[in-house]
Structures are given as structure tokens and as C-alpha cells.
Design a protein around this motif. Structure first.
Motif, mmCIF file in Angstrom:
data_model
loop_
_atom_site.group_PDB
_atom_site.id
_atom_site.type_symbol
_atom_site.label_atom_id
_atom_site.label_comp_id
_atom_site.label_asym_id
_atom_site.label_seq_id
_atom_site.Cartn_x
_atom_site.Cartn_y
_atom_site.Cartn_z
ATOM 1 N N ASP A 39 0.833 -1.205 0.000
ATOM 2 C CA ASP A 39 0.000 0.000 0.000
ATOM 3 C C ASP A 39 0.868 1.256 0.000
ATOM 4 O O ASP A 39 0.725 2.148 0.835
ATOM 5 C CB ASP A 39 -0.947 0.005 1.204
ATOM 6 N N VAL A 40 1.812 1.303 -0.961
ATOM 7 C CA VAL A 40 2.684 2.464 -1.121
ATOM 8 C C VAL A 40 2.380 3.123 -2.457
ATOM 9 O O VAL A 40 1.739 2.536 -3.331
ATOM 10 C CB VAL A 40 4.180 2.078 -1.054
ATOM 11 N N GLU A 41 2.855 4.346 -2.629
ATOM 12 C CA GLU A 41 2.628 5.049 -3.880
ATOM 13 C C GLU A 41 3.419 4.406 -5.014
ATOM 14 O O GLU A 41 4.548 3.960 -4.835
ATOM 15 C CB GLU A 41 3.011 6.524 -3.746
ATOM 16 N N GLU A 42 2.806 4.385 -6.185
ATOM 17 C CA GLU A 42 3.462 3.838 -7.375
ATOM 18 C C GLU A 42 4.802 4.520 -7.630
ATOM 19 O O GLU A 42 5.794 3.872 -7.964
ATOM 20 C CB GLU A 42 2.527 4.040 -8.573
ATOM 21 N N ALA A 43 4.847 5.832 -7.477
ATOM 22 C CA ALA A 43 6.061 6.590 -7.743
ATOM 23 C C ALA A 43 7.219 6.141 -6.863
ATOM 24 O O ALA A 43 8.358 6.026 -7.315
ATOM 25 C CB ALA A 43 5.792 8.084 -7.535
ATOM 26 N N GLU A 44 6.946 5.887 -5.602
ATOM 27 C CA GLU A 44 7.995 5.462 -4.679
ATOM 28 C C GLU A 44 8.512 4.074 -5.049
ATOM 29 O O GLU A 44 9.721 3.828 -5.085
ATOM 30 C CB GLU A 44 7.475 5.469 -3.245
ATOM 31 N N MET A 45 7.597 3.158 -5.331
ATOM 32 C CA MET A 45 7.975 1.794 -5.710
ATOM 33 C C MET A 45 8.834 1.803 -6.968
ATOM 34 O O MET A 45 9.862 1.120 -7.046
ATOM 35 C CB MET A 45 6.713 0.961 -5.937
ATOM 36 N N TYR A 46 8.426 2.578 -7.949
ATOM 37 C CA TYR A 46 9.150 2.631 -9.217
ATOM 38 C C TYR A 46 10.563 3.194 -9.042
ATOM 39 O O TYR A 46 11.527 2.689 -9.610
ATOM 40 C CB TYR A 46 8.388 3.484 -10.226
ATOM 41 N N SER A 47 10.696 4.261 -8.261
ATOM 42 C CA SER A 47 12.008 4.880 -8.081
ATOM 43 C C SER A 47 12.975 3.956 -7.343
ATOM 44 O O SER A 47 14.145 3.849 -7.700
ATOM 45 C CB SER A 47 11.877 6.208 -7.327
ATOM 46 N N VAL A 48 12.487 3.280 -6.309
ATOM 47 C CA VAL A 48 13.333 2.360 -5.548
ATOM 48 C C VAL A 48 13.780 1.197 -6.435
ATOM 49 O O VAL A 48 14.961 0.823 -6.443
ATOM 50 C CB VAL A 48 12.604 1.850 -4.295
ATOM 51 N N CYS A 49 12.855 0.634 -7.200
ATOM 52 C CA CYS A 49 13.206 -0.488 -8.077
ATOM 53 C C CYS A 49 14.172 -0.054 -9.174
ATOM 54 O O CYS A 49 15.079 -0.814 -9.551
ATOM 55 C CB CYS A 49 11.946 -1.098 -8.687
ATOM 56 N N SER A 50 14.011 1.144 -9.697
ATOM 57 C CA SER A 50 14.915 1.649 -10.728
ATOM 58 C C SER A 50 16.337 1.796 -10.187
ATOM 59 O O SER A 50 17.307 1.407 -10.845
ATOM 60 C CB SER A 50 14.412 3.000 -11.256
ATOM 61 N N ALA A 51 16.451 2.362 -8.981
ATOM 62 C CA ALA A 51 17.769 2.526 -8.370
ATOM 63 C C ALA A 51 18.409 1.174 -8.082
ATOM 64 O O ALA A 51 19.607 0.969 -8.305
ATOM 65 C CB ALA A 51 17.648 3.347 -7.091
ATOM 66 N N ALA A 52 17.618 0.233 -7.602
ATOM 67 C CA ALA A 52 18.124 -1.116 -7.308
ATOM 68 C C ALA A 52 18.606 -1.805 -8.578
ATOM 69 O O ALA A 52 19.618 -2.511 -8.574
ATOM 70 C CB ALA A 52 17.044 -1.942 -6.628
ATOM 71 N N LYS A 53 17.884 -1.594 -9.683
ATOM 72 C CA LYS A 53 18.282 -2.200 -10.961
ATOM 73 C C LYS A 53 19.634 -1.672 -11.407
ATOM 74 O O LYS A 53 20.490 -2.437 -11.892
ATOM 75 C CB LYS A 53 17.221 -1.880 -12.017
ATOM 76 N N VAL A 54 19.860 -0.376 -11.250
ATOM 77 C CA VAL A 54 21.105 0.237 -11.706
ATOM 78 C C VAL A 54 22.312 -0.271 -10.924
ATOM 79 O O VAL A 54 23.390 -0.471 -11.492
ATOM 80 C CB VAL A 54 21.008 1.781 -11.620
ATOM 81 N N ILE A 55 22.165 -0.517 -9.624
ATOM 82 C CA ILE A 55 23.316 -0.991 -8.848
ATOM 83 C C ILE A 55 23.446 -2.505 -8.896
ATOM 84 O O ILE A 55 24.315 -3.080 -8.231
ATOM 85 C CB ILE A 55 23.277 -0.495 -7.388
ATOM 86 N N GLY A 56 22.601 -3.168 -9.679
ATOM 87 C CA GLY A 56 22.775 -4.582 -9.956
ATOM 88 C C GLY A 56 22.288 -5.544 -8.895
ATOM 89 O O GLY A 56 22.818 -6.654 -8.783
ATOM 90 N N ILE A 57 21.275 -5.147 -8.114
ATOM 91 C CA ILE A 57 20.798 -6.054 -7.065
ATOM 92 C C ILE A 57 19.410 -6.608 -7.380
ATOM 93 O O ILE A 57 18.756 -7.193 -6.513
ATOM 94 C CB ILE A 57 20.785 -5.368 -5.681
#
Length: 224
Positions: free
Chosen positions: A162-180
Motif C-alpha cells: 500500500d505504497v505510492e506507485e512513484a515510490e515503488m518505481y524509483s526504488v526499483c529503478s535505483a536497485a536495478k542500476v546498482i545490480g541487485i
């Protein structure tokens, strides 16, 4: 690095008038991703928003940025890239390159998914990022906890938490870039069914909470 411990606020207007995805080539993160581990010292500077001094070889960075969001969201064309012909400065305030990559992707995302991720992708974080050294959001720890322990569709995880879409997307994008991020894709149809099921569960939980509140209120009023 500036604003490292600030907590960003999210609301539903964050996603308005924006594409749901972004490409790294539009921002300074695109420059960072093309750095070679053989480079000993480079400078990435913006005429108004500061500069990064980086040593890809040692994995260190010195940040001279007054506004992290403004720096990482600025158009890539506004930056100057210079390979330095001198030794990387010795300093006790050098940051880890991974933290810089997280910050750059997180701020560039602005509530969007990085190209290559879809909202119905099933993902798992292989480990936690170091959240003591990067910008925080209200639910970043909950997102990391869920996606580290339980593979989940990005959209489904957003509904479950139950979090905002924007927050979920930004966290996942950052995680993808650092390879985790480990990708475990399933069919879109299956994910859509799961999202509907999760939404129904959230609605049911809200209804139960509402009934419990009304029961307590009625009991309180009856005792007056």
C-alpha cells in the motif's frame, strides 16, 4: 553527499504528466554507467549544480553538489565530462560509487521505471542497498524487506505494501542500476490476476478496520 539523509515525500501527483518509464541516456546516470573501471580520475560537472569527482578504478567519488535532485535530474547535455591527468585527491569524505549510482538513478527516475523494467515484472533484490548513505523515502525499508525475502511483481508489491506507485518505481529503478535486481518474469495475465486479488485483500482489510473502529466508537458512545 548532499541530502543523503533527507526523506522524500510522495503523493499521487508525482506521476502526473510523465511517461511511466525513463531512459538513462537523458541524465547523468547515463554517463556514470559508461565509466570504465580502468579510468583513474574523471570529473563530471554542471555549470550551476556542482560536480562529481570520481575514480572508477578505486570505486570512490567526491561529491560537490548542493542539490542532489537538481543535479541528477538535469539534462545530460548540460554536463561536462573531463578525464583528469592527475592523481585522484586523497580525502576522508570520498563516497562509494554504488551509493552515487543509486542516488543518480533514484533522482532521475522521478517516480518512473527505468527502461528495461515493466510494472508486471517479477523481481527479487539479491541484497539490501546501504540505506545509511542514500536518500530515503517513507517506505524504502519496507520495499527492500519485501523484495529481498519474497519475489514479487513490482505492481503487486506496491499493492501489498500500500505504497505510492512513484515510490515503488524509483526504488526499483535505483536497485536495478546498482545490480541487485534478479528478474523472474511471469506472464502479464497472471500478474494482473494477482494484482486484483491483492487489491481485494487490501479492500477487505480496510473494511475490517473500519468496522472495528465503528464498533469501538459505538461502545464508547454507549457508555456515555
Amino acid at each position: 553527499m548532499s541530502n543523503m539523509t533527507s526523506e522524500l515525500k510522495w503523493d499521487r501527483s508525482t506521476m502526473e504528466c510523465r511517461r511511466n518509464s525513463f531512459t538513462v541516456d537523458d541524465y547523468v546516470i547515463g554517463i556514470l554507467l559508461k565509466l570504465s573501471p580502468e579510468q583513474t580520475y574523471v570529473r563530471i560537472s554542471h555549470p550551476e549544480k556542482g560536480e562529481l569527482l570520481l575514480s572508477p578504478e578505486s570505486g570512490e567519488c567526491i561529491s560537490r553538489i548542493s542539490d542532489a535532485a537538481g543535479f541528477y535530474q538535469a539534462p545530460r547535455s548540460s554536463f561536462t565530462f573531463t578525464e583528469m591527468n592527475e592523481a585522484f585527491p586523497l580525502t576522508v569524505i570520498a563516497q562509494n560509487m554504488e551509493d552515487v549510482m543509486w542516488e543518480a538513478a533514484f533522482h532521475a527516475a522521478q517516480g518512473r521505471l527505468i527502461d528495461g523494467l515493466r510494472k508486471f515484472d517479477v523481481v527479487q533484490f539479491t541484497r539490501w542497498p546501504n540505506l545509511t548513505r542514500v536518500s530515503l523515502t517513507p517506505n524504502v525499508m519496507r520495499i527492500c524487506a519485501l523484495l529481498t525475502r519474497f519475489p514479487s511483481g513490482i505492481c503487486l508489491g506496491q499493492v501489498i505494501l500500500d505504497v505510492e506507485e512513484a515510490e515503488m518505481y524509483s526504488v526499483c529503478s535505483a536497485a536495478k542500476v546498482i545490480g541487485i535486481v534478479n528478474m523472474l518474469n511471469r506472464s502479464v495475465k497472471f500478474d494482473e490476476a494477482e494484482v486484483k486479488l491483492a487489491e481485494a485483500r487490501v479492500q477487505k482489510a480496510d473494511e475490517i478496520k473500519s468496522r472495528q473502529f465503528l464498533s469501538r466508537l459505538f461502545a464508547k458512545l454507549s457508555g456515555l
